[in-house]
Every structure is written in C-alpha cells, then in structure tokens.
Write a protein that holds these residues in place. Structure first.
Motif, PDB file in Angstrom:
ATOM      1  N   UNK A 168      47.599  42.564  29.761  1.00  0.00           N
ATOM      2  CA  UNK A 168      47.712  43.847  30.182  1.00  0.00           C
ATOM      3  C   UNK A 168      47.030  44.963  29.365  1.00  0.00           C
ATOM      4  N   UNK A 169      46.374  44.621  28.257  1.00  0.00           N
ATOM      5  CA  UNK A 169      45.788  45.583  27.265  1.00  0.00           C
ATOM      6  C   UNK A 169      44.233  46.053  27.818  1.00  0.00           C
ATOM      7  N   UNK A 170      44.111  45.505  28.934  1.00  0.00           N
ATOM      8  CA  UNK A 170      42.633  46.004  29.229  1.00  0.00           C
ATOM      9  C   UNK A 170      42.564  45.861  31.056  1.00  0.00           C
ATOM     10  N   UNK A 171      41.884  46.764  31.312  1.00  0.00           N
ATOM     11  CA  UNK A 171      41.667  46.578  32.950  1.00  0.00           C
ATOM     12  C   UNK A 171      40.284  47.112  33.229  1.00  0.00           C
ATOM     13  N   UNK A 172      39.355  46.757  34.334  1.00  0.00           N
ATOM     14  CA  UNK A 172      38.366  47.279  34.770  1.00  0.00           C
ATOM     15  C   UNK A 172      38.474  48.217  35.948  1.00  0.00           C
ATOM     16  N   UNK A 173      37.928  49.129  36.083  1.00  0.00           N
ATOM     17  CA  UNK A 173      37.562  50.126  37.314  1.00  0.00           C
ATOM     18  C   UNK A 173      36.848  49.459  38.204  1.00  0.00           C
ATOM     19  N   UNK A 174      37.443  48.753  38.949  1.00  0.00           N
ATOM     20  CA  UNK A 174      36.668  47.961  39.919  1.00  0.00           C
ATOM     21  C   UNK A 174      37.798  47.386  41.393  1.00  0.00           C
ATOM     22  N   UNK A 175      37.022  47.830  42.334  1.00  0.00           N
ATOM     23  CA  UNK A 175      37.836  47.137  43.510  1.00  0.00           C
ATOM     24  C   UNK A 175      37.260  45.863  43.901  1.00  0.00           C
ATOM     25  N   UNK A 176      36.954  45.066  42.973  1.00  0.00           N
ATOM     26  CA  UNK A 176      36.498  43.823  43.243  1.00  0.00           C
ATOM     27  C   UNK A 176      37.623  42.872  43.742  1.00  0.00           C
ATOM     28  N   UNK A 177      37.353  41.890  44.409  1.00  0.00           N
ATOM     29  CA  UNK A 177      38.191  40.971  45.136  1.00  0.00           C
ATOM     30  C   UNK A 177      38.856  40.288  43.800  1.00  0.00           C
ATOM     31  N   UNK A 178      40.265  40.014  43.902  1.00  0.00           N
ATOM     32  CA  UNK A 178      40.750  39.378  42.584  1.00  0.00           C
ATOM     33  C   UNK A 178      41.347  38.110  43.134  1.00  0.00           C
ATOM     34  N   UNK A 179      41.117  37.007  42.411  1.00  0.00           N
ATOM     35  CA  UNK A 179      41.766  35.572  42.662  1.00  0.00           C
ATOM     36  C   UNK A 179      42.622  35.174  41.508  1.00  0.00           C
ATOM     37  N   UNK A 180      43.763  34.467  41.769  1.00  0.00           N
ATOM     38  CA  UNK A 180      44.588  33.997  40.891  1.00  0.00           C
ATOM     39  C   UNK A 180      43.907  32.716  40.037  1.00  0.00           C
ATOM     40  N   UNK A 181      44.270  32.228  39.303  1.00  0.00           N
ATOM     41  CA  UNK A 181      44.078  30.847  38.707  1.00  0.00           C
ATOM     42  C   UNK A 181      44.056  29.738  39.701  1.00  0.00           C
ATOM     43  N   UNK A 182      45.149  29.788  40.644  1.00  0.00           N
ATOM     44  CA  UNK A 182      45.413  28.532  41.433  1.00  0.00           C
ATOM     45  C   UNK A 182      44.236  28.838  42.639  1.00  0.00           C
ATOM     46  N   UNK A 183      44.149  30.048  42.884  1.00  0.00           N
ATOM     47  CA  UNK A 183      43.060  30.497  44.120  1.00  0.00           C
ATOM     48  C   UNK A 183      41.650  29.915  43.635  1.00  0.00           C
ATOM     49  N   UNK A 184      41.227  30.141  42.309  1.00  0.00           N
ATOM     50  CA  UNK A 184      40.144  29.914  41.785  1.00  0.00           C
ATOM     51  C   UNK A 184      39.889  28.420  41.899  1.00  0.00           C
ATOM     52  N   UNK A 185      40.735  27.691  41.104  1.00  0.00           N
ATOM     53  CA  UNK A 185      40.724  26.503  41.125  1.00  0.00           C
ATOM     54  C   UNK A 185      40.577  25.492  42.438  1.00  0.00           C
ATOM     55  N   UNK A 186      41.135  26.227  43.603  1.00  0.00           N
ATOM     56  CA  UNK A 186      41.139  25.733  44.975  1.00  0.00           C
ATOM     57  C   UNK A 186      39.874  26.008  45.387  1.00  0.00           C
ATOM     58  N   UNK A 187      39.134  27.053  44.974  1.00  0.00           N
ATOM     59  CA  UNK A 187      37.903  27.201  45.248  1.00  0.00           C
ATOM     60  C   UNK A 187      36.811  26.225  44.839  1.00  0.00           C
ATOM     61  N   UNK A 188      37.204  26.042  43.464  1.00  0.00           N
ATOM     62  CA  UNK A 188      36.072  25.164  42.620  1.00  0.00           C
ATOM     63  C   UNK A 188      36.188  23.725  43.062  1.00  0.00           C
ATOM     64  N   UNK A 189      37.287  23.381  43.353  1.00  0.00           N
ATOM     65  CA  UNK A 189      37.614  21.945  44.005  1.00  0.00           C
ATOM     66  C   UNK A 189      37.211  21.819  45.383  1.00  0.00           C
ATOM     67  N   UNK A 190      37.115  22.624  46.160  1.00  0.00           N
ATOM     68  CA  UNK A 190      36.590  22.663  47.472  1.00  0.00           C
ATOM     69  C   UNK A 190      34.860  22.459  47.525  1.00  0.00           C
ATOM     70  N   UNK A 191      34.214  23.093  46.601  1.00  0.00           N
ATOM     71  CA  UNK A 191      32.727  22.955  46.549  1.00  0.00           C
ATOM     72  C   UNK A 191      32.232  21.706  46.370  1.00  0.00           C
TER      73      UNK A 191
END
Length: 136
Positions: free
Chosen positions: A113-136
């Motif tokens: 919680x000590x930092x954040x980016x001024x970004x409207x970027x799409x954000x993915x949880x770790x579970x979503x990230x790993x699901x994407x990696x495992x699908x590739x």
C-alpha cells in the motif's frame, strides 16, 4: 519493429532489442520486488540480444521463468517464461525511447500500500496473471 539499444549500469553488457510498442508492464509479485527493490517494469520484446554472453547470468527464479542480469554490476536485464515466446526487457536500460505508456499491472493484489502509479492500466491479480501464463 523499432530496435533500441542500451547498456547495463557498468556498460559491460550491450543490449539491442526489438520493441513493438514502448508500453510498460508492471509486476508487483514478491519475487520481482525482491529482484528489483521495486516492482519490475518491462517492455514486451522480441530478439533480445545481450552481449557479451560471458557477462550475462541467468537465474531460474521459478520452475517456469528465468531472469537475466549483468554479472558485474547486477543490473536487471530481462525476464521470460520458459514456455512463452514473448520476452520482457528492462526499459530503463534502453536509450532514446519516446512516448512510454503503461499497459498492465500484474500481481496487483501483491502490491504494498506504500506506493501506487497514476495509471489507468488494466490490473490483474496474481491468480489471473498465472492463469494467463499457464494458457500460453
């Protein structure tokens, strides 16, 4: 596809890489933060060339990914999943990159919680990230 060039901090490693779009991917996972003392920021890249090879070390940080760094100064160079064709390069070692934007933030649920980016970027949880990696 544009080609960029750069070096590690001590200039022992010369970098040339093709980057289609200078768009940051930001990873907040525990491993990346340990590796960089910050979230790892990267460009998706092709044809990453790190020379001379004897100055580059690779570390298998998990059973699915490797990281490369300069053997002399320790500069973070690249990251890639073993089963993916896409590789990622540290954008801050490249010269003359213009119009950098932020595309995604991954493992966002691990972000302190000590930092954040001024970004409207799409954000993915770790579970979503790993699901994407495992699908590739």
């Amino acid at each position: 596809m544009p080609e960029y060039h750069g070096t590690c901090l001590c200039k022992a490693v010369q970098v040339s890489v093709q980057v289609e779009k200078p768009e940051l991917g930001i990873c907040h996972c525990d491993t990346c933060r340990k590796w960089c003392s910050a979230p790892f920021m990267a460009f998706a890249a092709q044809d990453i060339n790190l020379e001379p090879k004897d100055k580059v070390s690779q570390y298998a940080s998990s059973n699915i990914a490797k990281r490369s760094f300069c053997k002399i100064c320790g500069t973070t160079l690249s990251f890639f999943y073993d089963d993916m064709k896409q590789k990622f390069v540290n954008p801050w070692i490249l010269k003359d990159v213009q119009n950098i934007t932020t595309g995604v933030e991954v493992c966002y649920d691990n972000k302190p919680s000590c930092y954040s980016f001024d970004s409207k970027a799409q954000k993915y949880t770790e579970a979503e990230t790993m699901a994407f990696v495992n699908l590739s």
